[in-house]
Scaffold this motif. Structure first.
Motif, mmCIF file in Angstrom:
data_model
loop_
_atom_site.group_PDB
_atom_site.id
_atom_site.type_symbol
_atom_site.label_atom_id
_atom_site.label_comp_id
_atom_site.label_asym_id
_atom_site.label_seq_id
_atom_site.Cartn_x
_atom_site.Cartn_y
_atom_site.Cartn_z
ATOM 1 N N GLY A 1 0.778 -1.235 0.000
ATOM 2 C CA GLY A 1 0.000 0.000 0.000
ATOM 3 C C GLY A 1 0.810 1.285 0.000
ATOM 4 O O GLY A 1 0.252 2.357 0.182
ATOM 5 N N GLY A 2 2.115 1.186 -0.172
ATOM 6 C CA GLY A 2 2.921 2.408 -0.195
ATOM 7 C C GLY A 2 4.397 2.111 -0.124
ATOM 8 O O GLY A 2 4.875 1.150 -0.704
ATOM 9 N N ARG A 3 5.117 2.968 0.585
ATOM 10 C CA ARG A 3 6.546 2.733 0.755
ATOM 11 C C ARG A 3 6.965 3.178 2.149
ATOM 12 O O ARG A 3 6.266 3.935 2.797
ATOM 13 C CB ARG A 3 7.337 3.467 -0.320
ATOM 14 N N LYS A 4 8.097 2.659 2.571
ATOM 15 C CA LYS A 4 8.551 2.989 3.910
ATOM 16 C C LYS A 4 9.973 3.505 3.824
ATOM 17 O O LYS A 4 10.765 3.019 3.018
ATOM 18 C CB LYS A 4 8.506 1.723 4.760
ATOM 19 N N ILE A 5 10.279 4.487 4.647
ATOM 20 C CA ILE A 5 11.613 5.062 4.612
ATOM 21 C C ILE A 5 12.316 4.790 5.933
ATOM 22 O O ILE A 5 11.755 5.007 7.008
ATOM 23 C CB ILE A 5 11.535 6.569 4.303
ATOM 24 N N VAL A 6 13.536 4.256 5.819
ATOM 25 C CA VAL A 6 14.325 3.967 7.017
ATOM 26 C C VAL A 6 15.735 4.522 6.824
ATOM 27 O O VAL A 6 16.125 4.860 5.710
ATOM 28 C CB VAL A 6 14.419 2.442 7.302
ATOM 29 N N GLU A 7 16.474 4.607 7.914
ATOM 30 C CA GLU A 7 17.870 5.025 7.823
ATOM 31 C C GLU A 7 18.777 3.910 8.292
ATOM 32 O O GLU A 7 18.474 3.223 9.262
ATOM 33 C CB GLU A 7 18.093 6.270 8.678
ATOM 34 N N MET A 8 19.865 3.737 7.568
ATOM 35 C CA MET A 8 20.774 2.641 7.870
ATOM 36 C C MET A 8 22.197 3.177 7.926
ATOM 37 O O MET A 8 22.549 4.063 7.157
ATOM 38 C CB MET A 8 20.643 1.605 6.747
ATOM 39 N N PRO A 9 23.035 2.629 8.823
ATOM 40 C CA PRO A 9 24.446 3.029 8.821
ATOM 41 C C PRO A 9 25.074 2.686 7.464
ATOM 42 O O PRO A 9 24.521 1.883 6.713
ATOM 43 C CB PRO A 9 25.061 2.166 9.920
ATOM 44 N N MET A 10 26.248 3.250 7.170
ATOM 45 C CA MET A 10 26.802 3.048 5.837
ATOM 46 C C MET A 10 27.537 1.735 5.647
ATOM 47 O O MET A 10 28.146 1.497 4.609
ATOM 48 C CB MET A 10 27.663 4.232 5.448
#
Ligand SMILES: Cc1cc2nc3c(=O)[nH]c(=O)nc-3n(C[C@H](O)[C@H](O)[C@H](O)COP(=O)(O)OP(=O)(O)OC[C@H]3O[C@@H](n4cnc5c(N)ncnc54)[C@H](O)[C@@H]3O)c2cc1C
Ligand SMILES: Nc1ncnc2c1ncn2[C@@H]1O[C@H](COP(=O)(O)O)[C@@H](O)[C@H]1O
Lengths: 266, 319
Positions: free
Chosen positions: A163-172
């Motif tokens: 139903g959409g998209r999700k945004i997350v942050e990850m270490p490099m």
């Protein structure tokens, strides 16, 4: 920044294996062998970072009917180098075993920052390798990525969600599995790339190089085993029009629908 | 035998596939003890009840702020904890993006593998078999999992939800958990969902477009055709990814499931993730590429340019 991309060579799903013993690959020609499409998306993701961050990208292909074709294509697309891993004793149907082999490869290469994989393999997929590899290596990971944006010291990744998209942050440092979103549309091979790939020396590793305990990666070690493969025959009696004037084809389609009592509108 | 179902929430409700799984395991493993796990922040009474009604005898809840949004690591820890408590033989989850992410992780931490995207399970004597369609649905792979603990995810839409469930109020077991910094390295930022919602479930006619449509403005012809036919438009994820149409029109594994009388697929290649959302009586495909997988499913088709074919179709139908 050092990046590894795991690519798999598969038989093009457009090639119908129906009626043929599933494992009988003798009828497959070299043209039918392709890099798993999602893995080309993964290559693109890595190569974008090569362009923007001068990352060094290595493609790895484990198994495959003619892996040299896949890895040379990866180099032609822009990878710095590639490795083929072939060992007849490896059982490649179990994702856990694949993950064990990959984690050893990552360890042998050493100092790897990022791992890119396709989100799934379109042949006899296990749909499980990227998740398992991330756990074995105990590194952060985001699966089904659709877009990657670099912030100061992290990646901001958008991934598929119902139903959409999700945004997350990850270490490099971590693992990313890639989809076929617009962001990952693979680049074409360049003339220069093709010449480079022809000249490239491609190391071939076997278990002599990886030194895994064979007992842990052979068929007997598998926890998931295939007990049979069978064809699902989708034999549709379809009415497909081609190579005529568009006008005629549309007329014929409408006439046929009428004849078959199919109402287009409500 | 004990079975643990990893329950998921979608749009503030128990996700449908979770209920389908409860129905299926109750059918195949009649004498087993079926539990469900339910993680989140502010878990609702009604979700627990619903799991019970659909056949879970016990519900293991973990209700903490860190589990408000799905993230892999915290869920790996949470599910592992519940497994330690129950010691189930089968752990099963719907193969949503989250389910397919989670189970293989928990499995390999226990040194076993995981069968993903199954469409059927059978049990003959002691032997349990798992069925997964592969190679764009051209072949069926039947697998066995060795060992005393089996991890499985199902393909979405594979199992029916029981319309008249007769289960009772489940026993609720609340489980404690604590997280460390290293469990929270990947951080939630936001979820983007469509602002408008359109229900395509009841549409009798759907005119769906794919990447071949070529742009936002080019969707106009699909809208016109849909309107003449009294139907709706639909789209592949490729189109919503590029913002040509709102997310709500996405059809497939991560979009809506539809069952129209007529489905017109224009400029759609026929990826399994798209096809899995369509149960149409009649499928008509228009694509320039004769080799496109969509023709494996089409009842009627034209190999040609949709920008020429669709306007002609519209004109001839209007006449
Ligand atoms: C976890 C996950 C979940 C997903 N969920 C979904 C989902 O729910 N729904 C979904 O749709 N996708 C989903 N996808 C995406 C899916 O993998 C495909 O990317 C997508 O379905 C492809 O869309 P498409 O057919 O429009 O594009 P493409 O595959 O690029 O196909 C475009 C087609 O248009 C044809 N074409 C081009 N020009 C013309 C023309 N002028 N006239 C006629 N034909 C033309 C081409 O020949 C081609 O066949 C998901 C992916 C993942 C990884
Ligand atoms: N034999 C292989 N060699 C290299 N990479 C692979 C291999 N098998 C799987 N992969 C990678 O793991 C991803 C997911 O595979 P799977 O989990 O089997 O669907 C693929 O898209 C590849 O990136």
């Amino acid at each position: 920044m050092k990046i590894i991309v795991f690519i798999r060579q598969i038989v093009n799903p457009q090639v119908k294996l129906q009626g043929v013993d599933y494992f009988d690959t003798s009828r497959i020609s070299e043209d039918d062998l392709i890099i798993n499409p999602f893995d080309k998306n993964a290559l693109e993701g890595a190569l974008k970072l090569k362009d923007s961050e001068s990352a060094e990208v290595t493609a790895i292909c484990v198994g495959g009917i003619k892996p040299s074709k896949a890895v040379r294509e990866a180099i032609a697309m822009g990878c710095n180098d590639a490795v083929e891993v072939v060992d007849d004793n490896y059982y490649l149907e179990d994702p856990m075993i694949l993950a064990k082999i990959y984690s050893k490869i990552v360890e042998k290469i050493g100092d790897v920052d990022l791992i890119f994989t396709g989100c799934e393999e379109q042949s006899s997929s296990s749909y499980a390798v990227p998740a398992m590899l991330a756990e074995l290596l105990d590194i952060p990971s985001v699966l089904y990525a659709e877009e990657i944006e670099k912030t100061v010291d992290r990646f901001r990744i958008s991934h598929v969600l119902e139903g959409g998209r999700k945004i997350v942050e990850m270490p490099m440092r971590g693992l990313i599995s890639c989809t076929d979103s617009q962001y990952f549309v693979p680049r074409y091979t360049s003339m220069r790339g093709i010449l480079t790939s022809k000249r490239a020396q491609i190391p071939q590793w076997s278990n002599e190089d990886l030194k895994l305990d064979e007992a842990t990666v052979c068929e007997n070690a598998a926890s998931l085993t295939v007990s049979s493969f069978s064809n699902i025959v989708i034999e549709k009696d379809s009415y497909i029009l081609k190579e005529e004037e568009p006008d005629e084809m549309v007329d014929k389609l409408l006439a046929k629908l009428k004849e078959d009592n199919i109402k287009l509108g409500v | 035998m004990k079975i643990l179902v990893f329950a998921q929430i979608r749009d503030d409700k128990i996700e449908e596939n979770t209920l389908g799984i409860l129905n299926k395991v109750n059918e195949v493993f009649k004498d087993s003890e079926i539990s469900a796990s339910l993680f989140g922040s502010n878990i609702k009474e009604e979700w627990i009840k619903q799991l019970g009604v659909h056949g879970a005898k016990k519900v293991y809840t973990i209700d903490v702020p860190e589990l408000e949004y799905y993230l892999s690591r915290p869920n790996v820890k949470a599910l592992s904890k519940v497994i330690d408590e129950i010691q189930p033989t089968i752990i099963i989850a719907a193969g949503t993006v989250y389910g397919e992410d989670l189970l293989p992780r928990v499995a390999i931490r226990r040194g076993v593998s995981c069968a993903q995207r199954i469409t059927d399970i059978t049990k003959e004597g002691e032997e349990i078999l798992f069925y997964t369609p592969v190679r764009d649905d051209q072949a069926m792979k039947v697998q066995k999992i060795t060992g005393d603990i089996k991890f499985v995810t199902t393909r979405t839409g594979a199992f029916f939800v029981n319309e008249n469930p007769t289960g009772e109020e489940p026993e609720v077991i609340s489980v404690d958990i604590t997280f460390e910094e290293k469990d929270l390295l990947v951080k939630h930022v936001e979820i983007k969902k469509a602002e408008v919602t359109v229900n395509l479930k009841d549409a009798k006619v759907i005119v769906a477009g794919g990447r071949g449509v070529g742009g936002k403005d080019q969707f106009a012809i699909l809208k016109e055709l849909a309107s003449i036919l009294g139907g709706q438009i639909g789209a592949t994820r490729a189109c919503t990814d590029m913002n040509w149409v709102e997310e709500t029109y996405e059809i497939g594994q991560t979009g809506q499931s539809v069952s129209p009388d007529v489905y017109i697929a224009a400029g759609i290649s026929g990826a399994p993730q798209h096809i899995s959302g369509i149960k149409a009586k009649t499928l008509i495909a228009i694509n320039t590429d004769e080799g496109a997988a969509i023709f494996n499913y089409a009842d009627y088709g034209i190999i040609g340019d949709l920008h020429i074919i669709l306007p002609l179709l519209k004109q001839k139908i209007s006449d």
